[in-house]
Design a protein around this motif. Structure first.
Motif, PDB file in Angstrom:
ATOM      1  N   ASN A   1      -1.815 -11.852  15.543  1.00 44.59           N
ATOM      2  CA  ASN A   1      -2.761 -12.791  14.751  1.00 44.59           C
ATOM      3  C   ASN A   1      -1.899 -13.569  13.784  1.00 44.59           C
ATOM      4  OD1 ASN A   1      -4.774 -13.499  12.723  1.00 44.59           O
ATOM      5  ND2 ASN A   1      -5.635 -11.341  13.072  1.00 44.59           N
ATOM      6  N   SER A   2      -2.027 -15.022  13.987  1.00 43.49           N
ATOM      7  CA  SER A   2      -1.410 -15.992  13.404  1.00 43.49           C
ATOM      8  C   SER A   2      -1.876 -16.017  11.844  1.00 43.49           C
ATOM      9  CB  SER A   2      -1.334 -17.308  14.173  1.00 43.49           C
ATOM     10  OG  SER A   2      -3.192 -17.533  14.220  1.00 43.49           O
ATOM     11  N   ALA A   3      -3.176 -15.620  11.557  1.00 45.52           N
ATOM     12  CA  ALA A   3      -3.135 -15.524  10.152  1.00 45.52           C
ATOM     13  C   ALA A   3      -2.486 -14.623   9.377  1.00 45.52           C
ATOM     14  CB  ALA A   3      -5.043 -15.211   9.855  1.00 45.52           C
ATOM     15  N   SER A   4      -2.012 -13.667   9.998  1.00 46.10           N
ATOM     16  CA  SER A   4      -1.224 -12.544   9.136  1.00 46.10           C
ATOM     17  C   SER A   4      -0.043 -13.234   8.485  1.00 46.10           C
ATOM     18  CB  SER A   4      -0.543 -11.731  10.115  1.00 46.10           C
ATOM     19  OG  SER A   4      -2.023 -10.965  10.608  1.00 46.10           O
ATOM     20  N   ASP A   5      -0.276 -13.115   7.136  1.00 45.10           N
ATOM     21  CA  ASP A   5       1.173 -13.591   6.379  1.00 45.10           C
ATOM     22  C   ASP A   5       2.090 -13.023   5.549  1.00 45.10           C
ATOM     23  OD1 ASP A   5      -1.061 -14.912   3.656  1.00 45.10           O
ATOM     24  OD2 ASP A   5      -0.695 -12.831   4.515  1.00 45.10           O
ATOM     25  N   TYR A   6       1.764 -11.546   5.922  1.00 51.32           N
ATOM     26  CA  TYR A   6       2.679 -10.431   5.228  1.00 51.32           C
ATOM     27  C   TYR A   6       2.842  -9.365   6.324  1.00 51.32           C
ATOM     28  CZ  TYR A   6       3.552  -6.891   1.631  1.00 51.32           C
ATOM     29  OH  TYR A   6       4.018  -5.706   0.703  1.00 51.32           O
ATOM     30  N   PHE A   7       4.019  -8.870   6.317  1.00 50.28           N
ATOM     31  CA  PHE A   7       4.472  -7.847   7.175  1.00 50.28           C
ATOM     32  C   PHE A   7       4.935  -6.828   6.521  1.00 50.28           C
ATOM     33  CE2 PHE A   7       2.927 -10.103  10.742  1.00 50.28           C
ATOM     34  CZ  PHE A   7       3.135 -11.683  10.208  1.00 50.28           C
ATOM     35  N   ILE A   8       4.919  -5.366   6.849  1.00 50.17           N
ATOM     36  CA  ILE A   8       5.353  -4.299   6.357  1.00 50.17           C
ATOM     37  C   ILE A   8       6.078  -3.495   7.329  1.00 50.17           C
ATOM     38  CG2 ILE A   8       5.123  -2.583   4.431  1.00 50.17           C
ATOM     39  CD1 ILE A   8       2.290  -4.848   4.977  1.00 50.17           C
ATOM     40  N   TRP A   9       7.227  -2.708   7.233  1.00 48.14           N
ATOM     41  CA  TRP A   9       7.587  -1.693   7.869  1.00 48.14           C
ATOM     42  C   TRP A   9       7.500  -0.374   7.005  1.00 48.14           C
ATOM     43  CZ3 TRP A   9       8.914  -1.493  12.689  1.00 48.14           C
ATOM     44  CH2 TRP A   9       9.305  -2.693  13.499  1.00 48.14           C
ATOM     45  N   TYR A  10       7.058   0.680   7.776  1.00 52.00           N
ATOM     46  CA  TYR A  10       6.936   1.988   7.186  1.00 52.00           C
ATOM     47  C   TYR A  10       7.515   3.028   7.939  1.00 52.00           C
ATOM     48  CZ  TYR A  10       2.833   0.545   4.157  1.00 52.00           C
ATOM     49  OH  TYR A  10       1.994  -0.158   3.033  1.00 52.00           O
TER      50      TYR A  10
ATOM     51  N   GLN B   1       0.666  -1.207   0.072  1.00 56.84           N
ATOM     52  CA  GLN B   1       0.123  -0.192   0.092  1.00 56.84           C
ATOM     53  C   GLN B   1       0.870   1.152   0.106  1.00 56.84           C
ATOM     54  OE1 GLN B   1      -3.061  -0.159   2.915  1.00 56.84           O
ATOM     55  NE2 GLN B   1      -3.549  -2.263   2.727  1.00 56.84           N
ATOM     56  N   TYR B   2       0.654   2.213  -0.968  1.00 57.14           N
ATOM     57  CA  TYR B   2       1.374   3.313  -1.076  1.00 57.14           C
ATOM     58  C   TYR B   2       0.371   4.576  -0.621  1.00 57.14           C
ATOM     59  CZ  TYR B   2       4.537   0.705  -3.809  1.00 57.14           C
ATOM     60  OH  TYR B   2       5.540  -0.286  -4.383  1.00 57.14           O
ATOM     61  N   PHE B   3       1.007   5.248   0.526  1.00 52.04           N
ATOM     62  CA  PHE B   3       0.148   6.292   1.012  1.00 52.04           C
ATOM     63  C   PHE B   3       0.451   7.692   0.597  1.00 52.04           C
ATOM     64  CE2 PHE B   3      -1.623   4.305   4.894  1.00 52.04           C
ATOM     65  CZ  PHE B   3      -0.910   3.104   4.989  1.00 52.04           C
ATOM     66  N   GLY B   4      -0.915   8.228   0.666  1.00 51.96           N
ATOM     67  CA  GLY B   4      -0.583   9.737   0.318  1.00 51.96           C
ATOM     68  C   GLY B   4       0.029  10.642   1.527  1.00 51.96           C
ATOM     69  N   PRO B   5      -0.026  11.980   1.319  1.00 52.97           N
ATOM     70  CA  PRO B   5       0.531  12.738   2.574  1.00 52.97           C
ATOM     71  C   PRO B   5      -0.547  13.022   3.569  1.00 52.97           C
ATOM     72  CG  PRO B   5      -0.023  14.298   0.640  1.00 52.97           C
ATOM     73  CD  PRO B   5      -0.503  12.877   0.164  1.00 52.97           C
ATOM     74  N   GLY B   6      -1.856  12.730   3.233  1.00 53.98           N
ATOM     75  CA  GLY B   6      -2.782  12.948   4.317  1.00 53.98           C
ATOM     76  C   GLY B   6      -3.266  14.248   4.162  1.00 53.98           C
ATOM     77  N   THR B   7      -4.645  14.351   4.870  1.00 51.10           N
ATOM     78  CA  THR B   7      -5.202  15.395   5.189  1.00 51.10           C
ATOM     79  C   THR B   7      -5.467  15.950   6.686  1.00 51.10           C
ATOM     80  OG1 THR B   7      -6.696  15.557   3.006  1.00 51.10           O
ATOM     81  CG2 THR B   7      -7.602  16.824   4.997  1.00 51.10           C
ATOM     82  N   ARG B   8      -4.851  16.937   7.292  1.00 52.93           N
ATOM     83  CA  ARG B   8      -4.895  17.072   8.662  1.00 52.93           C
ATOM     84  C   ARG B   8      -6.283  18.027   8.887  1.00 52.93           C
ATOM     85  NH1 ARG B   8      -1.814  16.972  12.687  1.00 52.93           N
ATOM     86  NH2 ARG B   8       0.025  16.555  11.653  1.00 52.93           N
TER      87      ARG B   8
ATOM     88  N   LYS C   1       4.320  13.792   6.969  1.00 48.53           N
ATOM     89  CA  LYS C   1       4.129  13.114   5.751  1.00 48.53           C
ATOM     90  C   LYS C   1       3.270  11.848   5.851  1.00 48.53           C
ATOM     91  CE  LYS C   1       8.346  15.156   3.833  1.00 48.53           C
ATOM     92  NZ  LYS C   1       9.770  14.390   3.276  1.00 48.53           N
ATOM     93  N   GLY C   2       2.969  11.161   4.934  1.00 41.46           N
ATOM     94  CA  GLY C   2       2.281   9.873   5.049  1.00 41.46           C
ATOM     95  C   GLY C   2       3.546   8.843   5.281  1.00 41.46           C
ATOM     96  N   PRO C   3       3.059   7.703   5.679  1.00 43.96           N
ATOM     97  CA  PRO C   3       4.077   6.540   5.764  1.00 43.96           C
ATOM     98  C   PRO C   3       4.621   6.251   4.401  1.00 43.96           C
ATOM     99  CG  PRO C   3       1.912   6.049   6.829  1.00 43.96           C
ATOM    100  CD  PRO C   3       1.554   7.264   5.976  1.00 43.96           C
ATOM    101  N   GLN C   4       5.669   5.775   4.388  1.00 39.39           N
ATOM    102  CA  GLN C   4       6.619   5.566   3.354  1.00 39.39           C
ATOM    103  C   GLN C   4       7.110   3.949   3.435  1.00 39.39           C
ATOM    104  OE1 GLN C   4      10.131   7.742   3.031  1.00 39.39           O
ATOM    105  NE2 GLN C   4      10.725   6.710   0.819  1.00 39.39           N
ATOM    106  N   PHE C   5       6.859   3.282   2.531  1.00 39.84           N
ATOM    107  CA  PHE C   5       7.037   1.832   2.569  1.00 39.84           C
ATOM    108  C   PHE C   5       8.610   1.634   2.437  1.00 39.84           C
ATOM    109  CE2 PHE C   5       6.994  -2.536   1.325  1.00 39.84           C
ATOM    110  CZ  PHE C   5       8.005  -2.782   0.624  1.00 39.84           C
ATOM    111  N   ILE C   6       9.142   0.742   3.551  1.00 38.51           N
ATOM    112  CA  ILE C   6      10.414   0.524   3.566  1.00 38.51           C
ATOM    113  C   ILE C   6      10.989  -0.831   3.081  1.00 38.51           C
ATOM    114  CG2 ILE C   6      12.307   0.385   5.182  1.00 38.51           C
ATOM    115  CD1 ILE C   6      10.958   2.126   7.257  1.00 38.51           C
TER     116      ILE C   6
END
Lengths: 116, 120
Positions: B27-36, A105-112, B42-47
């Motif tokens: 949650n043992s059903a989770s099969d995919y994990f992400i760090w942001y 999932q790629y996020f936008g910058p958000g709306t505050r 700013k919004g979260p950025q995929f790492i």
């Protein structure tokens, strides 16, 4: 290419007013998500769209919250009769859902949103 | 409630040191994990991400380790730089639709985040 964009970046409104928040996903992404982030907190899932349909609305906190997506692209999140507890950053994300596509999932910058 | 949590809300490291940020999931059903990574305003950025059929994955200066036995996830950042200062979130994936041909749509459950402060 362009990432996820959201507008407005900031919105200040008075308690009781309605607000609309807009999200433009990455072109070609069929899945779209709305999250809410309160100050110093993690992200809270609100709603998910696959195309124009919303199979999961479980995160919407009350019936004052609604969202729609038209043309499989732009989405709007509407909050009616805003309350002070609605103040938060509203984040939109999109992801592809095609054969061999990524789950990321790629996020936008958000709306505050600030409700006075 | 949330099923993903972080052990350390704030981590302060010296520039050049390695950083380790930890995360627990339930949650043992989770099969995919992400760090942001989320910088201020700013919004979260995929790492980096990792699937449950792996226990380690490396990126550029970052490594994610997954221990399914104890439901623990960690993010290691090598030679931490001032630009790494941010809030780091782990997220677990709960599939909303059946995975087909490797693609899926997912609902992410986020932890509360760890603030990484890099001291010059």
């Amino acid at each position: 290419g362009a990432g996820v964009s959201q507008s407005p970046s900031n919105k200040v409104t008075e308690k009781g007013k309605d607000v609309e928040l807009r999200c433009d996903p990455i072109s070609g992404h069929t899945a779209l998500y709305w999250y809410r982030q309160s100050l110093g907190q993690g992200l809270e899932f609100l709603i998910y769209f696959q195309g124009n349909s919303a199979p999961d609305k479980s995160g919407l906190p009350s019936d004052r919250f609604s969202a729609e997506r038209t043309g499989g692209s732009v989405s709007t999140l509407t909050i009616q009769r805003t309350q002070q507890e609605d103040s938060a950053v509203y984040l939109c994300a999109s992801s592809s859902d095609i054969a061999g596509g990524t789950d990321t999932q790629y996020f936008g910058p958000g709306t505050r949103l600030t409700v006075l | 409630g949330k099923s993903v949590g972080l052990h350390l809300p704030t981590l302060s490291v010296q520039e050049g040191d390695n950083s380790i940020i930890n995360c627990a999931y339930s949650n043992s059903a989770s099969d995919y994990f992400i760090w942001y990574k989320q910088e201020s305003g700013k919004g979260p950025q995929f790492i980096i991400d990792i699937r449950s059929n792996m226990d380690k994955r490396q990126g550029q200066r970052v490594t994610v380790l997954l221990n399914k036995t104890v439901k623990h996830l960690s993010l290691q950042i090598a030679a931490t730089q001032p630009g790494d200062s941010a809030v780091y979130f782990c997220a677990e994936d709960l599939p909303l639709t059946p995975r087909r041909y490797g693609g899926a749509t997912n609902k992410l459950i986020f932890g509360t985040g760890t603030l990484l402060a890099v001291q010059p």
